[in-house]
Design a protein around this motif. Structure first.
Motif, PDB file in Angstrom:
ATOM      1  N   SER A 135       0.860  -1.183   0.097  1.00 12.08           N
ATOM      2  CA  SER A 135      -0.007  -0.151  -0.018  1.00 12.08           C
ATOM      3  C   SER A 135       0.974   1.337  -0.143  1.00 12.08           C
ATOM      4  N   CYS A 136       1.592   1.438  -1.256  1.00 13.95           N
ATOM      5  CA  CYS A 136       2.303   2.670  -1.267  1.00 13.95           C
ATOM      6  C   CYS A 136       2.074   3.270  -2.620  1.00 13.95           C
ATOM      7  N   GLU A 137       2.628   4.291  -2.731  1.00 13.80           N
ATOM      8  CA  GLU A 137       2.615   5.047  -4.197  1.00 13.80           C
ATOM      9  C   GLU A 137       3.858   5.459  -4.688  1.00 13.80           C
ATOM     10  N   VAL A 138       4.132   5.195  -5.800  1.00 16.67           N
ATOM     11  CA  VAL A 138       5.304   5.797  -6.627  1.00 16.67           C
ATOM     12  C   VAL A 138       4.989   6.906  -7.291  1.00 16.67           C
ATOM     13  N   THR A 139       5.980   8.392  -6.886  1.00 20.39           N
ATOM     14  CA  THR A 139       5.758   9.514  -7.632  1.00 20.39           C
ATOM     15  C   THR A 139       7.048   9.692  -8.537  1.00 20.39           C
ATOM     16  N   LEU A 140       6.459   9.869  -9.740  1.00 13.19           N
ATOM     17  CA  LEU A 140       7.570  10.108 -10.735  1.00 13.19           C
ATOM     18  C   LEU A 140       7.852  11.679 -10.874  1.00 13.19           C
ATOM     19  N   LEU A 141       9.283  12.118 -10.840  1.00  8.33           N
ATOM     20  CA  LEU A 141       9.581  13.772 -10.661  1.00  8.33           C
ATOM     21  C   LEU A 141      10.659  14.054 -11.850  1.00  8.33           C
ATOM     22  N   HIS A 142      10.119  14.945 -12.543  1.00  7.31           N
ATOM     23  CA  HIS A 142      11.048  15.516 -13.379  1.00  7.31           C
ATOM     24  C   HIS A 142      11.191  17.332 -13.353  1.00  7.31           C
TER      25      HIS A 142
END
Length: 70
Positions: free
Chosen positions: A25-32
């Protein structure tokens, strides 16, 4: 949080992070992060245009779609 410069190495890191997150139960955040060119002759901050922002968002979305491991 996975930073990306859209390189193959960043794609590998994103795929690894999504694989690790699978089933948890986690989230992956993609950052540019985009840093516009600084012009010392005109030291005022450049305001990002809506077109540039939309282009960068499209790049992040496409990168995520192409590299997400379902």
């Amino acid at each position: 949080l996975v930073p990306t410069d859209f390189s193959p190495t960043a794609a590998n890191a994103f795929r690894f992070a999504t694989a690790m997150a699978k089933g948890k139960s986690c989230e992956v955040t993609l950052l540019h992060v985009y840093h516009p060119h600084y012009d010392s002759a005109n030291p005022y901050p450049m305001v990002l245009s809506d077109d540039l922002h939309a282009q960068k968002q499209w790049q992040v979305d496409r990168f995520a779609e192409e590299n997400y491991l379902a």
